[in-house]
Design a protein around this motif. Structure first.
Motif, PDB file in Angstrom:
ATOM      1  N   ALA A  13     -23.850   9.730  46.188  1.00 58.16           N
ATOM      2  CA  ALA A  13     -22.450   9.717  45.310  1.00 58.16           C
ATOM      3  C   ALA A  13     -21.617  10.943  45.198  1.00 58.16           C
ATOM      4  CB  ALA A  13     -23.163   9.373  44.138  1.00 58.16           C
TER       5      ALA A  13
ATOM      6  N   ASP B   1     -18.331  10.392  43.968  1.00 55.49           N
ATOM      7  CA  ASP B   1     -18.236   9.033  43.328  1.00 55.49           C
ATOM      8  C   ASP B   1     -18.483  10.377  41.797  1.00 55.49           C
ATOM      9  OD1 ASP B   1     -18.405   7.386  41.375  1.00 55.49           O
ATOM     10  OD2 ASP B   1     -18.739   6.039  42.656  1.00 55.49           O
TER      11      ASP B   1
ATOM     12  N   ALA C 131     -20.619   8.104  38.784  1.00 52.83           N
ATOM     13  CA  ALA C 131     -21.729   7.958  39.393  1.00 52.83           C
ATOM     14  C   ALA C 131     -22.491   9.468  39.778  1.00 52.83           C
ATOM     15  CB  ALA C 131     -22.034   7.411  41.163  1.00 52.83           C
TER      16      ALA C 131
END
Length: 277
Positions: A99, A102, A105
């Protein structure tokens, strides 16, 4: 290398919801090597032992404060004053690596770790505050202590997690670190500093949540207020402390997530290789 560092976990994905991420975090906590549970348990034993130790000089050094309500407050600080509060990326490196690009996330993952640690430690410290309140009959101070131990640690962990973003380290057994002692800077020196750092940093950060009540009480005392007026000042400080600690937790965790994504390449190299210490 230990098995948990050699191979990916079965699920490398951060759950799409905070509730799911918290559930996954509890699942990770219940798996060997049980790092979070060991840290909380050992710190609980240490605080309780030093609080009730029969040697006055040791007790005065550790807890040089006059009210028994400092016991649950000190306990709340110490239960989270360990590596789970700072080193949050490396122990879950496969999920973090998946992740790293991101931010949402990573933010969700960090908040799940904070909430899981909070859900483990808060019932212990709230129970201690309630017991002290029942024994002493000091209800106002009990309310302050309960609210503080239920909120300030979350604020502290939100700030402290940035340490693990800047300086993560792998969960290597001590025997592995000693075997690699020729590479002493990352394996022993850096690791040793980062292991000890939370014991000073996290309690200091938890004091942020107590500051509004402490300042309100001190201001009222200097103004000549006594008795119920001082209790009212303590409670008034809570009206500032609760939203303040939640805001700090929110902003500090968001900053840590942003910093993780900004440093994705450096973290990817480090987290992918446990030999870096």
């Amino acid at each position: 290398m230990p098995a948990n560092l050699d191979s990916p976990s079965p699920d490398e994905r951060v759950a799409p919801t905070l509730r799911g991420a918290v559930r996954d975090e509890f699942r990770r906590i219940r798996r060997p090597p049980y790092g979070v549970l060991w840290c909380v348990g050992i710190n609980f034993v240490l605080v309780t032992t030093f609080w009730f130790v029969p040697w006055p000089v040791v007790k005065d050094f550790m807890f040089n404060l006059h009210r028994t309500f400092w016991f649950p407050i000190v306990m709340a600080s110490w239960l989270i004053a360990d590596v789970p509060a700072t080193n949050q990326l490396a122990p879950d490196r496969w999920r973090v690596l998946a992740a790293l690009d991101d931010e949402a996330a990573i933010d969700r993952l960090l908040r799940a770790k904070h909430l899981a640690l909070w859900l483990i430690t808060t019932p212990i410290t709230v129970a201690a505050a309630l017991i002290v309140g029942l024994v002493t009959g000091d209800w106002i101070t009990m309310v302050v202590a309960v609210v503080w131990v239920a909120s300030a640690p979350l604020c502290a962990v939100g700030i402290a997690c940035s340490v693990g973003v800047r300086w993560p380290y792998h969960e290597l057994p001590v025997r592995v670190r000693w075997r690699e002692r020729r590479n002493w800077r990352p394996m022993l020196l850096r690791w040793g500093v980062l292991v000890l750092l939370p014991y000073g940093l996290v309690p200091a950060l938890t004091a942020i949540g107590l500051a509004p009540s402490a300042l309100a009480w001190a201001g009222a005392y200097v103004a000549g207020v006594r008795g119920n007026g001082l209790d009212a000042a303590l409670l008034g400080g809570l009206a500032v402390a609760i939203p303040m600690t939640l805001w700090i937790w929110h902003r500090a965790t968001a900053y840590a997530a942003r910093s993780t994504v900004r440093n994705a390449e450096r973290l990817r190299v480090y987290l992918s290789d446990p030999r870096r210490g």
